[in-house]
Every structure is written in structure tokens, then in C-alpha cells.
Design a protein around this motif. Structure first.
Motif, PDB file in Angstrom:
ATOM      1  N   SER A 160       8.776   2.675  -7.179  1.00 15.18           N
ATOM      2  CA  SER A 160       8.766   1.200  -7.829  1.00 15.18           C
ATOM      3  C   SER A 160       9.349   0.023  -6.656  1.00 15.18           C
ATOM      4  CB  SER A 160       9.556   1.185  -8.922  1.00 15.18           C
ATOM      5  OG  SER A 160      10.801   1.645  -8.666  1.00 15.18           O
ATOM      6  N   ASP A 161      10.244   0.737  -5.815  1.00 21.61           N
ATOM      7  CA  ASP A 161      10.913  -0.055  -4.885  1.00 21.61           C
ATOM      8  C   ASP A 161      10.682   0.223  -3.166  1.00 21.61           C
ATOM      9  OD1 ASP A 161      13.595  -1.351  -6.404  1.00 21.61           O
ATOM     10  OD2 ASP A 161      12.709   0.364  -7.485  1.00 21.61           O
ATOM     11  N   GLY A 162      10.579  -0.789  -2.481  1.00 22.96           N
ATOM     12  CA  GLY A 162      10.217  -0.418  -0.995  1.00 22.96           C
ATOM     13  C   GLY A 162      10.761  -1.482  -0.147  1.00 22.96           C
TER      14      GLY A 162
ATOM     15  N   ARG B 281       0.746  -1.114   0.025  1.00 21.63           N
ATOM     16  CA  ARG B 281       0.063  -0.035  -0.203  1.00 21.63           C
ATOM     17  C   ARG B 281       0.847   1.366   0.107  1.00 21.63           C
ATOM     18  NH1 ARG B 281      -5.481  -0.692  -1.199  1.00 21.63           N
ATOM     19  NH2 ARG B 281      -6.258  -2.741  -0.276  1.00 21.63           N
ATOM     20  N   SER B 282       2.176   1.215   0.791  1.00 19.57           N
ATOM     21  CA  SER B 282       2.684   2.477   0.927  1.00 19.57           C
ATOM     22  C   SER B 282       3.590   2.718  -0.523  1.00 19.57           C
ATOM     23  CB  SER B 282       3.906   2.348   2.001  1.00 19.57           C
ATOM     24  OG  SER B 282       4.716   1.222   1.652  1.00 19.57           O
ATOM     25  N   VAL B 283       4.046   1.688  -1.060  1.00 22.60           N
ATOM     26  CA  VAL B 283       4.634   1.801  -2.566  1.00 22.60           C
ATOM     27  C   VAL B 283       3.522   2.321  -3.539  1.00 22.60           C
ATOM     28  CG1 VAL B 283       5.431   0.527  -4.489  1.00 22.60           C
ATOM     29  CG2 VAL B 283       6.317  -0.191  -1.976  1.00 22.60           C
ATOM     30  N   ASP B 284       2.142   1.885  -3.610  1.00 24.40           N
ATOM     31  CA  ASP B 284       1.206   2.231  -4.521  1.00 24.40           C
ATOM     32  C   ASP B 284       0.854   3.918  -3.997  1.00 24.40           C
ATOM     33  OD1 ASP B 284       0.913  -0.050  -5.534  1.00 24.40           O
ATOM     34  OD2 ASP B 284      -0.741  -0.925  -4.465  1.00 24.40           O
ATOM     35  N   LEU B 285       0.869   4.241  -2.882  1.00 24.55           N
ATOM     36  CA  LEU B 285       0.581   5.496  -2.430  1.00 24.55           C
ATOM     37  C   LEU B 285       1.632   6.627  -2.738  1.00 24.55           C
ATOM     38  CD1 LEU B 285      -1.687   6.962  -0.532  1.00 24.55           C
ATOM     39  CD2 LEU B 285      -0.245   6.663   1.297  1.00 24.55           C
TER      40      LEU B 285
ATOM     41  N   GLY C 129      10.880   1.966   4.216  1.00 27.34           N
ATOM     42  CA  GLY C 129      11.762   2.734   2.966  1.00 27.34           C
ATOM     43  C   GLY C 129      11.198   2.813   1.924  1.00 27.34           C
ATOM     44  N   LEU C 130      11.140   3.907   1.191  1.00 27.51           N
ATOM     45  CA  LEU C 130      10.329   4.094  -0.165  1.00 27.51           C
ATOM     46  C   LEU C 130      11.332   4.888  -1.192  1.00 27.51           C
ATOM     47  CD1 LEU C 130       6.882   4.819   1.003  1.00 27.51           C
ATOM     48  CD2 LEU C 130       7.591   2.701  -0.123  1.00 27.51           C
ATOM     49  N   ALA C 131      11.668   4.096  -2.153  1.00 28.12           N
ATOM     50  CA  ALA C 131      12.863   4.893  -3.035  1.00 28.12           C
ATOM     51  C   ALA C 131      12.415   4.854  -4.572  1.00 28.12           C
ATOM     52  CB  ALA C 131      14.056   3.906  -3.103  1.00 28.12           C
ATOM     53  N   HIS C 132      12.831   5.718  -5.269  1.00 29.80           N
ATOM     54  CA  HIS C 132      12.616   6.197  -6.830  1.00 29.80           C
ATOM     55  C   HIS C 132      14.250   5.751  -7.233  1.00 29.80           C
ATOM     56  CE1 HIS C 132       8.664   7.689  -7.476  1.00 29.80           C
ATOM     57  NE2 HIS C 132       8.906   8.552  -6.708  1.00 29.80           N
TER      58      HIS C 132
ATOM     59  N   LEU D 285      10.007  -5.092  -1.896  1.00 33.28           N
ATOM     60  CA  LEU D 285       9.540  -5.103  -3.109  1.00 33.28           C
ATOM     61  C   LEU D 285      10.611  -4.285  -4.355  1.00 33.28           C
ATOM     62  CD1 LEU D 285       5.801  -3.708  -2.569  1.00 33.28           C
ATOM     63  CD2 LEU D 285       6.424  -6.139  -3.142  1.00 33.28           C
ATOM     64  N   GLY D 286      10.215  -4.690  -5.530  1.00 36.86           N
ATOM     65  CA  GLY D 286      11.233  -4.179  -6.596  1.00 36.86           C
ATOM     66  C   GLY D 286      12.574  -4.692  -6.385  1.00 36.86           C
TER      67      GLY D 286
END
Length: 837
Positions: A190-192, A182-186, A277-280, A210-211
């Protein structure tokens, strides 16, 4: 190991209780003083306290009150253990907050069992309190969280659809995986990843990815290292828009693909448990401050969802623990019930195993006393018989006190004559009074009605106990008994009994102990006076059960006075009067019609005893050594001609018991009309109800000849046999007196006769008229007969015969009628003098 504090000023009790409990593996803290106990309880915090009541200084009640007032000791369970056993003592103890009450003298098994039970209950109670506290805390936190959610609802609209799904998930692994998705979608990245702290290794470990991070699950970093380490360390979100230029980045080729990254803490109860952690990984995609704020709100929702999942898991665990605690409590209750059943079974077994041989001992010693004329052997037999009776009294006392304590002792009010009870009691004790040369005085007030509604058996037991004690401790002087009554409300009366003696009395320090079980005065020699120490205990309990009270006043070496009061006793009305057909229990006074009795008992001596007692009574005895043997005889053709008219059935026998055999007899159409009497040593109340439901009657062992004959009279045909007696009462005494008004005395002067009747015998008549004892009336009638024969006076002879006949047949109304006619008889004789002149 449980800590138990014992507070008792008696060194003996401390030593005894300490020994009991140490042997059970408990740590014991003995204390002799109430003040010291209060201090020790604060410092030692025992798991359980055994507390005496009667102590110098602070008594047990005050110690208990202070312990319950103090917040550090008010949850410690307290068991009072005291000699005080009155209802008021126990009521006060429980009102102060005790959990149990044990009466001294105590039994080791009882103390150990109760201590064990209350320690288990205390442990269960503590567990439940801790569980409830944790649940309360969880609920409070949950409510607080809900409040925060409500306040910030307007900020969460954008996250609503996402958060609803997360909060509904209660499996922790499933929830965390969905949080990451959900956090990746929000954040539209692409990566989390999600790091969690591994306390054992003191590292942060990627648990979900993910990713590009899906291949890095299991990777670890130190707390404070890299983005995730610093978020975990500071507890705050971090946004890095140019990761390649950030000084705190981890020098690892795997992370070179990251352009911008945000780290958001996952918290449980304000403590960081993990990091999202959420990354571009594209240059044209940069995480903004707005993205970070939305992610922070999301992380809060995710934390709530995670908290809910942990709460649910914890609640499941607590429910499981609570179920286990309830199971333990139920087990403890079952153990207590089992202990109570075991006690009842023990009493029943003791009754059976002792009463059965006692039946043979008392019965055969009775028979041998009648048959054996050797003085020395008779003394031996009397010792056997008296010892047997003493043992039987002890058994009865123990069973009575057990039934009272178990609440199985019932009171049955019925139509009762106090005059008849006192006559019977006087008959019981007259030999003891004569042997000791002690005078027995009985004064029954004229206000006492002829018939009252009261438990005849228990009032007799109470009076026998009190009068028996009075004669036991009185060697000279007298024992006087008075009965008074105060009528009220028409047909109600308050009864007052006073039993006074001139015996050795009771010292003041012993007065409070005489009603305690197994207590006797310190100076009392058991060999000389005997007794179990239960008589007065049972008496007091019976009086209280009959809604009465007992008081004692005594002075050493001068005597004692026991005062018993019964309140609101109903006066019997005509509809309450029961038929009083008095039949002598002496087998020489009755004769049975020829009959067959089957005796079913596995003990040969019991069968033999019945056979000897019923010898020469016209009764034939059929013996059966077991229930199956009895059925064989009853159903066998060869015994068709000796069908029994009555069956005496033992209950406890090898093989099938008496209940089973009796049920089979009652289900057989050819046998069910035969009365079956239980012949048993089982006397507990529950067993008695069971016996009455199955049998036509019962004889408790040890049985005696008189009670056997009495019970047989209810079922077999018999006729009274009059003893040869020179007294022949006229068919109508009143008529005979008138018809013989003019009979003349031969050779004796009628004036001399009147002088004897008025001056010598009238004082005795006055005393008889007041006390109204049947034996005295019978003796008085014989004296009158002797005088009548001496003066050849038929008026007096007929009167004495009528009076004697009414006394012999215990016809209370007739006796009263004839006693009142005595002055009229004298006047009739005086009139005869005038006519002769």
C-alpha cells in the motif's frame, strides 16, 4: 586562448608571424628547429601549427610526417607556409595530411583569416569527436543492456507487461512516478517511496511517494542512515520483514506504522542514483524473499527504462549541440566564401579606380607628345607616359596572377601563325635592341607549320615576358631565339622554344626563386631594371596551364637560357584556317564614312580624349555625362537628326550603370539596332562574360587610339587610304617579268647588275629566307628597287614592287612565293645578257 606553434628557421618570418598572431590574441610558440618542434608539440599540444618546408636538418615534410605518425599529435591541424608553390609541392604537403597551404610572401589578412578558420574548424571537429565518442559509449552500453535483457528474458516474463510501459516512457518525471506505481502494484503493497541523492546537500530526499509516504515528499536522511541510506551506500537490496525490531531503523514516529519493508537500488551505469522503498503497514502482510527478487528484476528493468530516458534526453542535447556545430561550420564556410568575394570585388574596384584615370593620363600624354615640339617638355611627357605604362603593366600583372590563383584564367586555343607572332614581337622590341646595340637572332625551323591550334594571346604574352627579360638584363652581345618542333601522331607537334642571352646571368642560389611572385634577384636594382617580380611567375603558370613546362639554365656573368616546351599541339588543317584580313590600326591609313558616335562617360576627360582621337575622321561625337542623359538624348525629338550609329558606354557611372542603360536601349524597338560597346576598366573574367552577354563589344580601359580605331572598323563603314608610294606593283608581277625579259639597261652593264644581285644581296636573301621577318623583307625590296632604278632594269623593278606590296599587306603566302622567285629573277637577267650578245 588558442595556442599556435610556428616552425620556421627564418627569424624574420618567426618575428613577423608571431607579431601578426599575438595581435589577434593568440598564444604563439615560435620554434626554429624541426627536432625541437617535435618535442615541443608533444609537451605543449598546440591547437594549430604553421610549418615551413625548406629548413636545415628536418625539413617541413619530415616534421609533418612524424607529427602525423604520433598518436598524441596526429590530430593537430598543420598549415604549410612556404616559398614553394609548384603543384608537386602542394600535392606532397596535402598527401602528408596538412589542412592548408600558404605561399610566401604571404599577406597578413590571408594568414589571420586562414588561422581563424582552421582553429574554428578544429574546435568544431573536437566537439564532434567528443560527441561521437559519448554517443558510441551510450550505444555500446545500450546494446550491452539489451543483450542482458535477452539472456534473462525467461526471468522477466512475469514483468513483461509492466516493463513495456515503463520503457516506452521518455519523460524522466513521468517515468519515475510510474516506476513507483508499478512497483507498488507488483509487490501488492500500500505504501511506497523513491529516494534520490541530492549531491549539493549530500542527503537522500524523498522525491516520489504513495500511501502514507505521499505526505513525506521532501523528507531527507543522511547517506547510510535508515533502510534507504544503507541501500544507497551498499548498492544492494535489503529486505526487512520485522521493521520494528531492526536495529538500523530510524527512530521516527512517522515510521512506526511500517511492519515489513524492502529497499531496492535504482542504478544508472552501475551507480546507485536512487532507492525504491516498498512497505506493508499491516501485520498480516509480509514481504518475502521472492517478492524481493521480483522487485530486483523490476528495478533492473526500471533502471534500463530510466537509462533510456536519460539517454534520450542526452541524445536530444547532443543533437542540439551537433546542429550548433554544423551551423558554426556553415558560418565558417560562408565567411570563407565572403572573403573570396571581397577579394574579387577589391580587384574589380582597383581595376576600375586606377584604369579610369590611367585612360586620361596615357591618352592625353600621347596627344601632347604629337603636338608639343619643345624638347624639355617632350621629355617630361615621355616620363609621364612611360610611368603610366609601367603602372598599367603592374595592374595587369596583379590581375593576371589573381585570376590564375582564383582559377578564372582560361586558355582559348585558336588558329595561330608563329611567324606573324614573331614579326609582331620583333616590331615591339626592335627599338630596345637597337638602342642597346644588342643583336636579335631568330631561328624558326622549317619543320614548324604555318598554322597551329594554340592560344595566340597567351603564347605572345609568354614570349614577350621572356624576350623582355632577356633584353632587360643584356647590355652587349645578342639574344637568340630558336623554335623547333617534333611532329607525331600525324597532325600533332611538340614545340620547343629556347631564349638565350649573353647577359649577366642568374646565380645558382637565385634560380629557385625567380618564378616566385614578387621575387627579384638580390643584386637587382629596381630603379635600374624596374619590374614587379610577377612576369616570370605569370609566365610559368601560363605555360603549365597550357600543359607545357619551363626550364632555366644560367651562369653568372655569362648569360641565361630559358627552355619552354609545349606538348601535343594540334597542327591546323585547312578547315581550321581563319581569315586573316590584316587592316592597319593607324587612323591615317583609313577613312570612315560620315557617322555619329555617342560617348557615355561620367568622366569628362575620357569623353574629351575620344573626341580628340576621332577628330578629322568624318565622325561626329555626341557626349552624354550619364546613362540617363544618354537616354534623354536618344529619345528626344530635337536630336532625331543626329541618331548615333554606335554608342560607347561606360559601365560604372553614378546613378544607373551601363548594364541597366544598355538593357533599356536594347528593349526599345527604335534603338535596339544601334551597336553598344562597353567602355570599361573592369577586366575580371566573370565581368567579361557578363559584358559579352549584354554588349556588342567592349574596349578595356585604358584604351589607346589604335585599339579604338580597330574596334570601330567592326561596326562603321570605312575605306583604306593608300599612302603615296613610289613603288607601283604590276597587276600581275609574274606576267610583267616575262613581258620585260628583253628590256635593256641604259648605260650600265647587265653583268655588273648580276654580280650585285648574286654576291652582295644574295647572302642577305638567304638570311631573310631562313628567318622570314616582314620588316626585313620590306627593307630588302627597297634595296632591290634602288638597284633596279640605278640600272634601269624593269624586271627587277617589277619584282621589287610586287615583293614590297606583299610585305606591306602582310600576305604571308605571297611573300613566300616572291622570296622563292629571287634566284629565278637573277637567271632571267642572265638570260637577257645572252640575248643582248
Amino acid at each position: 586562448m588558442s595556442n599556435i606553434m610556428i616552425i620556421d628557421d627564418s627569424s624574420n618570418n618567426l618575428r613577423l608571424l608571431t607579431g601578426m598572431l599575438v595581435n589577434q590574441g593568440y598564444n604563439v610558440i615560435p620554434v626554429k628547429d624541426g627536432h625541437i618542434a617535435l618535442t615541443s608539440a608533444l609537451s605543449n599540444q598546440p591547437d594549430l601549427i604553421l610549418l615551413d618546408i625548406v629548413m636545415p636538418g628536418l625539413d617541413g615534410y619530415e616534421v609533418c610526417r612524424r607529427l602525423k605518425e604520433h598518436e598524441q599529435t596526429n590530430t593537430i591541424p598543420i598549415i604549410f607556409i612556404s616559398v614553394l608553390d609548384e603543384l608537386c609541392n602542394k600535392t606532397e604537403a596535402f598527401a602528408l595530411g596538412c589542412v592548408d597551404y600558404i605561399t610566401k610572401p604571404f599577406y597578413r589578412e590571408e594568414v589571420v583569416a586562414r588561422v581563424k578558420t582552421h582553429l574554428e574548424l578544429q574546435k568544431t571537429r573536437k566537439d564532434l569527436l567528443e560527441t561521437n565518442a559519448r554517443l558510441d559509449q551510450a550505444v555500446r552500453e545500450h546494446r550491452q543492456t539489451e543483450k542482458i535483457l535477452f539472456v534473462k528474458n525467461r526471468y522477466m516474463k512475469a514483468l513483461h507487461e509492466t516493463s513495456v510501459d515503463l520503457i516506452s516512457r521518455l519523460d524522466i518525471d513521468d517515468l519515475l512516478n510510474n516506476i513507483l506505481i508499478r512497483s507498488v502494484d507488483l509487490a501488492k503493497v500500500s505504501d511506497g517511496f523513491i529516494y534520490f541523492y541530492n549531491q549539493e546537500k549530500d542527503v537522500l530526499e524523498i522525491k516520489y511517494g504513495l500511501g502514507s509516504f505521499s505526505k513525506k515528499i521532501g523528507m531527507v536522511i543522511a547517506p547510510g542512515q535508515g533502510l534507504a541510506g544503507k541501500v544507497w551506500q551498499t548498492g544492494s537490496s535489503i529486505l526487512i520483514q520485522n521493521y520494528s525490531n531492526w536495529a538500523g531503523r530510524i527512530k521516527n514516529p512517522d515510521f512506526d506504522i511500517i511492519y515489513s519493508v524492502a529497499g531496492i537500488p535504482l542504478k544508472l551505469q552501475n551507480r546507485v542514483q536512487g532507492v525504491i522503498g516498498l512497505a506493508h503497514t499491516r501485520e498480516d502482510k509480509i514481504l518475502t524473499r521472492e517478492d524481493a527478487e521480483i522487485l530486483e528484476h523490476f528495478a533492473k528493468l526500471a533502471s534500463i527504462a530510466l537509462n533510456n530516458a536519460y539517454l534520450y534526453s542526452g541524445m536530444q542535447q547532443k543533437i542540439h549541440e551537433q546542429q550548433q556545430a554544423e551551423e558554426k561550420l556553415e558560418k565558417a564556410i560562408k565567411m570563407a566564401e565572403s572573403a573570396n568575394r571581397a577579394k574579387s570585388e577589391f580587384l574589380a574596384n582597383m581595376s576600375h579606380e586606377i584604369r579610369t584615370p590611367m585612360n586620361a593620363i596615357l591618352g592625353f600624354s600621347d596627344i601632347l607628345l604629337d603636338l608639343n615640339q619643345d624638347t624639355k617638355q617632350q621629355n617630361y611627357l615621355k616620363s609621364i607616359h612611360s610611368s603610366g605604362k609601367a603602372l598599367l603593366c603592374l595592374i595587369n600583372d596583379i590581375l593576371d596572377i589573381a585570376k590564375i590563383e582564383a582559377g578564372k584564367f582560361e586558355i582559348h586555343p585558336e588558329c595561330t601563325s608563329l611567324k606573324e607572332i614573331f614579326y609582331e614581337i620583333k616590331t615591339v622590341f626592335i627599338k630596345q635592341f637597337d638602342k642597346k646595340g644588342v643583336i636579335l637572332k631568330i631561328d624558326i625551323s622549317r619543320d614548324i607549320p604555318d598554322e597551329l591550334i594554340i592560344d595566340e594571346l597567351r603564347i605572345r604574352q609568354i614570349l614577350i615576358n621572356l624576350i623582355g627579360n632577356a633584353i632587360k638584363f643584356t647590355s652587349k652581345g645578342c639574344v637568340s631565339i630558336s623554335v623547333k618542333g617534333n611532329r607525331h601522331d600525324g597532325n600533332m607537334i611538340n614545340l620547343i622554344f629556347e631564349i638565350k642571352d649573353t647577359g649577366m646571368g642568374i646565380s645558382e642560389d637565385q634560380l629557385s626563386l625567380i618564378f616566385e611572385p614578387f621575387q627579384q634577384q638580390k643584386w637587382q636594382k629596381v630603379k635600374e631594371y624596374g619590374g614587379t617580380g610577377l612576369g616570370l611567375t605569370i609566365t610559368k603558370r601560363l605555360i603549365e596551364m597550357m600543359k607545357g613546362k619551363i626550364e632555366v639554365h644560367s651562369e653568372l656573368n655569362k648569360g641565361s637560357c630559358f627552355k619552354v616546351e609545349f606538348f601535343d599541339i594540334k597542327i591546323a588543317q585547312e578547315k581550321d584556317f581563319k581569315a586573316r584580313q590584316k587592316v592597319s590600326l593607324n587612323s591615317t591609313n583609313i577613312e570612315f564614312e560620315p557617322a555619329n558616335i555617342m560617348v557615355v562617360d561620367d568622366v569628362r576627360f575620357n569623353r574629351m580624349l575620344i573626341k580628340i582621337w576621332l577628330k578629322n575622321t568624318g565622325i561626329n561625337i555626341i557626349e552624354a555625362e550619364s546613362g540617363d542623359h544618354a537616354l534623354y538624348i536618344l529619345k528626344s525629338r530635337q536630336f532625331m537628326n543626329i541618331r548615333p550609329d554606335l554608342i560607347l558606354m561606360d559601365i560604372r557611372m553614378p546613378g544607373r550603370n551601363g548594364y541597366e542603360i544598355t538593357k533599356e536601349i536594347k528593349s526599345d524597338n527604335t534603338l535596339k539596332s544601334i551597336p553598344v560597346l562597353a567602355f570599361t576598366a573592369l577586366v575580371m573574367k566573370d565581368e567579361e562574360k557578363k559584358i559579352k552577354a549584354c554588349f556588342d563589344g567592349y574596349l578595356p580601359k585604358p584604351v589607346n587610339k589604335a585599339s579604338l580605331i580597330s574596334e570601330l572598323q567592326k561596326f562603321l563603314i570605312f575605306r583604306p587610304v593608300q599612302k603615296i608610294n613610289s613603288l607601283e606593283p604590276a597587276a600581275d608581277p609574274g606576267k610583267s617579268m616575262l613581258e620585260n625579259n628583253h628590256q635593256e639597261c641604259s648605260e650600265k652593264n647587265l653583268s655588273e647588275l648580276v654580280d650585285i644581285l648574286e654576291n652582295n644581296l644574295k647572302p642577305e636573301w638567304n638570311e631573310i629566307r631562313e628567318l622570314f621577318f616582314i620588316d626585313d623583307i620590306a627593307d630588302f625590296s627597297l634595296k632591290l628597287r634602288h638597284v633596279a632604278l640605278e640600272f634601269n632594269n624593269k624586271i627587277l623593278l617589277n619584282y621589287s614592287a610586287a615583293l614590297h606590296d606583299s610585305a606591306q599587306n602582310i600576305q604571308i603566302d605571297k611573300m613566300e612565293e616572291f622570296i622563292e622567285k629571287y634566284p629565278g629573277i637573277i637567271q632571267t637577267i642572265k638570260n637577257n645578257i645572252s640575248s643582248t650578245e
